[in-house]
Scaffold this motif. Sequence first.
Motif, mmCIF file in Angstrom:
data_model
loop_
_atom_site.group_PDB
_atom_site.id
_atom_site.type_symbol
_atom_site.label_atom_id
_atom_site.label_comp_id
_atom_site.label_asym_id
_atom_site.label_seq_id
_atom_site.Cartn_x
_atom_site.Cartn_y
_atom_site.Cartn_z
ATOM 1 N N LYS A 25 4.335 -39.006 22.897
ATOM 2 C CA LYS A 25 2.997 -38.676 22.395
ATOM 3 C C LYS A 25 1.929 -39.099 23.400
ATOM 4 N N PRO A 26 1.072 -38.149 23.811
ATOM 5 C CA PRO A 26 -0.022 -38.515 24.720
ATOM 6 C C PRO A 26 -1.129 -39.259 23.972
ATOM 7 N N ILE A 27 -1.683 -40.264 24.605
ATOM 8 C CA ILE A 27 -2.803 -41.028 24.050
ATOM 9 C C ILE A 27 -3.996 -40.827 24.991
ATOM 10 N N ARG A 28 -5.073 -40.285 24.470
ATOM 11 C CA ARG A 28 -6.307 -40.027 25.225
ATOM 12 C C ARG A 28 -6.086 -39.080 26.408
ATOM 13 N N GLY A 29 -5.161 -38.158 26.259
ATOM 14 C CA GLY A 29 -4.886 -37.163 27.292
ATOM 15 C C GLY A 29 -4.152 -35.982 26.685
ATOM 16 N N VAL A 60 13.174 -43.837 32.052
ATOM 17 C CA VAL A 60 12.355 -42.639 32.173
ATOM 18 C C VAL A 60 10.905 -43.108 32.216
ATOM 19 N N SER A 61 10.152 -42.609 33.184
ATOM 20 C CA SER A 61 8.747 -42.991 33.317
ATOM 21 C C SER A 61 7.858 -41.817 32.940
ATOM 22 N N PHE A 62 6.702 -42.122 32.357
ATOM 23 C CA PHE A 62 5.782 -41.104 31.880
ATOM 24 C C PHE A 62 4.375 -41.382 32.410
ATOM 25 N N LEU A 63 3.607 -40.311 32.569
ATOM 26 C CA LEU A 63 2.223 -40.406 33.007
ATOM 27 C C LEU A 63 1.407 -39.418 32.177
ATOM 28 N N CYS A 64 0.374 -39.900 31.523
ATOM 29 C CA CYS A 64 -0.497 -39.053 30.706
ATOM 30 C C CYS A 64 -1.798 -38.814 31.472
ATOM 31 N N VAL A 65 -2.243 -37.553 31.499
ATOM 32 C CA VAL A 65 -3.456 -37.182 32.225
ATOM 33 C C VAL A 65 -4.423 -36.485 31.275
ATOM 34 N N ASP A 66 -5.676 -36.897 31.346
ATOM 35 C CA ASP A 66 -6.741 -36.262 30.572
ATOM 36 C C ASP A 66 -7.364 -35.168 31.438
ATOM 37 N N LYS A 67 -6.997 -33.933 31.171
ATOM 38 C CA LYS A 67 -7.491 -32.801 31.965
ATOM 39 C C LYS A 67 -8.984 -32.546 31.729
ATOM 40 N N GLU A 68 -9.533 -33.120 30.655
ATOM 41 C CA GLU A 68 -10.966 -32.970 30.372
ATOM 42 C C GLU A 68 -11.800 -33.968 31.173
ATOM 43 N N GLY A 69 -11.149 -34.965 31.762
ATOM 44 C CA GLY A 69 -11.844 -35.929 32.610
ATOM 45 C C GLY A 69 -12.617 -37.008 31.878
ATOM 46 N N LYS A 70 -12.390 -37.181 30.599
ATOM 47 C CA LYS A 70 -13.098 -38.230 29.832
ATOM 48 C C LYS A 70 -12.483 -39.615 30.039
ATOM 49 N N HIS A 71 -11.185 -39.666 30.319
ATOM 50 C CA HIS A 71 -10.475 -40.938 30.463
ATOM 51 C C HIS A 71 -9.761 -40.983 31.798
ATOM 52 N N GLU A 72 -9.783 -42.147 32.426
ATOM 53 C CA GLU A 72 -9.028 -42.337 33.654
ATOM 54 C C GLU A 72 -7.550 -42.314 33.344
#
Length: 75
Positions: A25-29, A60-72
Amino acid sequence: MPPTDVQVSVVGIDEKSGKSKLKIKPIRGQVIYYDYGTKVSQNSPEWDVHELLETDEMQVSFLCVDKEGKHETGD
């Protein structure tokens, strides 16, 4: 604002194959990238958050990205 993060939950284990079923589950992204081992980047495969990840990998490693640019992007 807080950075992005990923919530990983084990939803089942196949006793026969030893594979774990993970809900990611993505958080803030909106977009999650994943890779086996410790290194993950935006060049890694993208995960469909509507699917369960079935794996027998130890890490397993995960990376969440906010494509809207609100969160780093978090670690």
